[in-house]
Design a protein around this motif. Sequence first.
Motif, PDB file in Angstrom:
ATOM      1  N   ARG A  51      35.394  29.507  37.147  1.00 35.69           N
ATOM      2  CA  ARG A  51      35.171  29.621  38.583  1.00 35.69           C
ATOM      3  C   ARG A  51      35.195  31.080  39.047  1.00 35.69           C
ATOM      4  N   LYS A  52      36.185  31.835  38.555  1.00 40.78           N
ATOM      5  CA  LYS A  52      36.386  33.179  39.108  1.00 40.78           C
ATOM      6  C   LYS A  52      35.611  34.261  38.364  1.00 40.78           C
TER       7      LYS A  52
ATOM      8  N   VAL B 260      44.877  32.837  32.592  1.00 41.88           N
ATOM      9  CA  VAL B 260      44.014  32.124  33.527  1.00 41.88           C
ATOM     10  C   VAL B 260      43.475  30.864  32.818  1.00 41.88           C
TER      11      VAL B 260
ATOM     12  N   GLU C   8      45.268  39.901  39.179  1.00 42.44           N
ATOM     13  CA  GLU C   8      45.107  38.532  38.703  1.00 42.44           C
ATOM     14  C   GLU C   8      46.126  38.181  37.624  1.00 42.44           C
TER      15      GLU C   8
ATOM     16  N   LYS D 257      39.348  26.473  33.491  1.00 40.75           N
ATOM     17  CA  LYS D 257      38.629  26.105  34.702  1.00 40.75           C
ATOM     18  C   LYS D 257      38.505  27.296  35.658  1.00 40.75           C
ATOM     19  N   ASP D 258      39.606  28.018  35.807  1.00 41.44           N
ATOM     20  CA  ASP D 258      39.595  29.167  36.722  1.00 41.44           C
ATOM     21  C   ASP D 258      38.780  30.331  36.160  1.00 41.44           C
TER      22      ASP D 258
ATOM     23  N   VAL E 155      48.174  34.865  38.762  1.00 43.57           N
ATOM     24  CA  VAL E 155      47.857  33.644  38.050  1.00 43.57           C
ATOM     25  C   VAL E 155      49.141  32.926  37.628  1.00 43.57           C
TER      26      VAL E 155
END
Lengths: 321, 329, 337
Positions: A235-236, A228, C116, A231-232, C120
């Motif tokens: 955010r997440k 990931v 995820e 930035k994500d 991703v």
Amino acid sequence: MWRTILRRVLIMIPQLFLVSILIFMLAQLMPGDPFYGNLNPNSDPATIARMRHAAGLDQPLYQQYIHWIDRVFHGDLGTSYAVNKGWTVTRIIASRLWPTISMGIIAAILTYVFAISEALLSARHENKTIDRILMVWNTITSAVPSFVFYFLMMILFVYLIPIFPASGTGIDDSQSFTTSFFSNLRYAFLPAFTIALFSTNSIFQYLRSNLLDQQAQDYVRTARAKGVTIKDVFRKHILRNAFLPIASGIGYSITGVLGGAMFAETIFGYPGIGALFVQALTSRDYTVITAVMLLQGFLALLGGLLSDVISAWVDPRIRVK
Amino acid sequence: MSDLIRIENLKVYYPVRSGFFNRVTDNIKAVDDVSFSIKAGQTYGLVGESGSGKTTIGKSLVGLEDPTSGTILFDGEEATTIKQKKKLNYNKDVQMVFQDSQSSLNPRRSIGEIIAEPLKSFGVPNAIGAGAGDKRSFDQDDIDKRVLELLEIVGLPARTVTQYPFQFSGGQRQRIGVARALATNPRLIVADEPVSALDLSVQAQVLNFMKKIQRDFGISFLFISHDLGVVKYMTDNIAIMHNGRFVELGTTADIFDDPRHIYTKRLLSAIPSLDVSKRDANRAYRKRVEAEFAENQAAYYEQDGLRARAYDLKQITPTHSAALKKGEA
Amino acid sequence: MAEKLLDAQDVSVEFKIAGEYQKALHKVNLSINHGEVLALVGESGSGKSTFAMSVMGLHNPDQTKVTGSIKLNGNELIGLTERQFDQYRGVSVGMIFQDPLSSLNPLMKIGDQIAEAMTVHDKHTQQVSNRVLGLLDDVGIVDAKRVAQQYPHALSGGMRQRVMIAIALANEPDLIIADEPTTALDVTIQAQILDLIKEIQQKKNAGILLITHDLGVVAEMADTVAVMYAGQIVEKAGVEELFNHPKHPYTRSLLRADPSDVKPGETLYAIPGTVPALKDMDHNKDLFLQRVPWLDESVVNANVKDELQQVGDHHYVRGTAWQNFEFNDVTEGENQV
């Protein structure tokens, strides 16, 4: 969940009872009594005694309290002696409530918007220039008394660049709430904006350190190891965890705004509950004072309940219990 | 040899509240009817997995927890409740060493102050050795002298006195914790996972050191651990705990050479062996024991609500007992 | 010879501490083949995790300098941009961490956290939820449907570590890095998790970099062992060779400090002193010798070559001090910190 809420509500009853006793005692401690300043200095003692008797002020304290709380239960908060002489307190508060709510909501929303954006900027650029500036700014706003900024804003936007009205509200009894809400925006915006601008400090500091803490957590490393992007991950994963402790404070904020903003309302000549309280204090209008205090006590308890509900709602770890 | 401390039918329950009125509807039986005793100068091992209740026993022994029922007899005198312990001045005789030396030493106190603390409460004994010293001095000079003496015993230089916990490594901090525990000449030290946060080389230092003070001073240990390798090396007797109950109890040899309860077997089979040539055999054995455990669990436990409760211990030999299956002798 | 799965050559890592770069890892050479379990052993501060984080590219780039070469399936990793690294993390390499509770996001459902790992890398992945259930099943979780809907706090430590393994396996990586995967777990759970890792590794023919300080875990799991001290590899050998014929003084000291095979009457070997601070590490020397009090100063301070010396079949040792190394049993055990 519902059961917990119901239990909390039931616990509020004795709490409210205690608060009411406290407020009643405080009112008793105030110098003078309701007739202070309203009496003809030439009245003879017998007349005063008669009036005191008529108002029940010669009875023992506990009886006075029982009378008072009995009336409160029946929606009778008494009559104003000074602020709006002759009006019932209920009517006065009702007339002040909408201006306070409309401004309070805008102020609360703006406070969170400002504080959150500042904290995000700061945490993303830790120890960089923007972070330092925001830290200094928030230190200043928390160190200097807020009314100083209110006066400055008043001077700036009402006198030097007169784009906002000096006082009053756009609320009209004859209009519906939504109509008057929008016509009031012009009046409410400057005080709300000002309150928000200068009261970000505690949320900002708290959220900033939360964000920095969360960035160092192991689950962030796990997310990065999944691939990931930074930035994500922010955010997440990080945001929600960092907001969690803030969320519980929202309950207090929501109810807090209803109590009115004393300084801001007074300085900006905005006729809300806060200004009312100041007026009542200076004119020793004790029925109004006790009523506003009672309202604020109730709101504080409600805020606590709301905060617990919000925490439980957003945090699965609390939810189970 | 007589028992230094005897624990009889110890129970520690935590109430579970539920329902609208928050009434006590159930109990979590953290410790459910256990009995054992520790002889002077010996090390007793308490082994179990997290949540088994071993730490709770340690806490009730030093007086950090009041038992729900049962008795603790220290040197023949009853010291079950915190109140009784206070009256006996019990904590001069029973001290505790914790797992996490980082958080169990006050970061704002110097090492000298940390070690002096028990001396200020119980006085400086006038002799050395477990339980020694009837006359106790509260004189500041004596306290200072004793602190230096203790630092020497645990092998730290005298300048340590003015330093603070963060200035030391994990092994050194654990020694400081031991020095504090030793200050009042205790006869029993409850050591709760004293080495599980340490690296192998440092762990060896602390274990050697514990053995040495036991030799030198005749101290008894209650050694609480989940690490069977360390327990085997350190202890004379062992109790295996599961779900708040003792499932097996015996000398260290009894437990390691002749395990009788299925849970003990399961624990033992899980220890990784350093003998590489046996690893496939070990894995196969472990699988077998796991299967046996899954199959026979019902026979070894009775159902108590949601928890599997081991049966009462049955004596196998004078030193060895186990919570055997129903009907098994 | 077939291409190596992981091939690390002369990997050095420096951390910026108080404005200066200090070496935490010095010229590490390691390689892992497909289907091989390499255990990296050492005490805290030895640099094991630093090496793992370099393979994952998870060091903070502002404060870390990584040099040398790390090739995964022949592709160079050092010098990749963040964006390039993101595309290979979790795909070619999966990682399992020590503390499964703090390693899972407390506010996200188990199923979502596993999903995820797949979404991703491929936004259009089909039937993600079915694959999540399949993965939970693979790691031995019986009630997969229910567990996927739960949050981490509701699971036991062993279950959480199984979930972490499921996350690491999500994209069927060639290499799995397990950093102290069982240190936080009870011994029976440890055995289950180790067996599970072994099973999966054999089924998928994945390579494993197992980082641990526990010699028992090494003996159970490893094919090859590399022993690290103060940022350097001091010995490398096949697992049986290492346990049966340890050469380097550090390896031998560690084995003698482990209580599991020592009789209660004997004293454990306690290694005196502590690992030096980064700024005090002179990697031209064999740093461990400082902790052997009976050695001559000339031996302790002798310069040592970076390259390990081959002493047997696939057996490598750093320096030459091992040749004359004997334990001095008089001082043994009485050592103080």
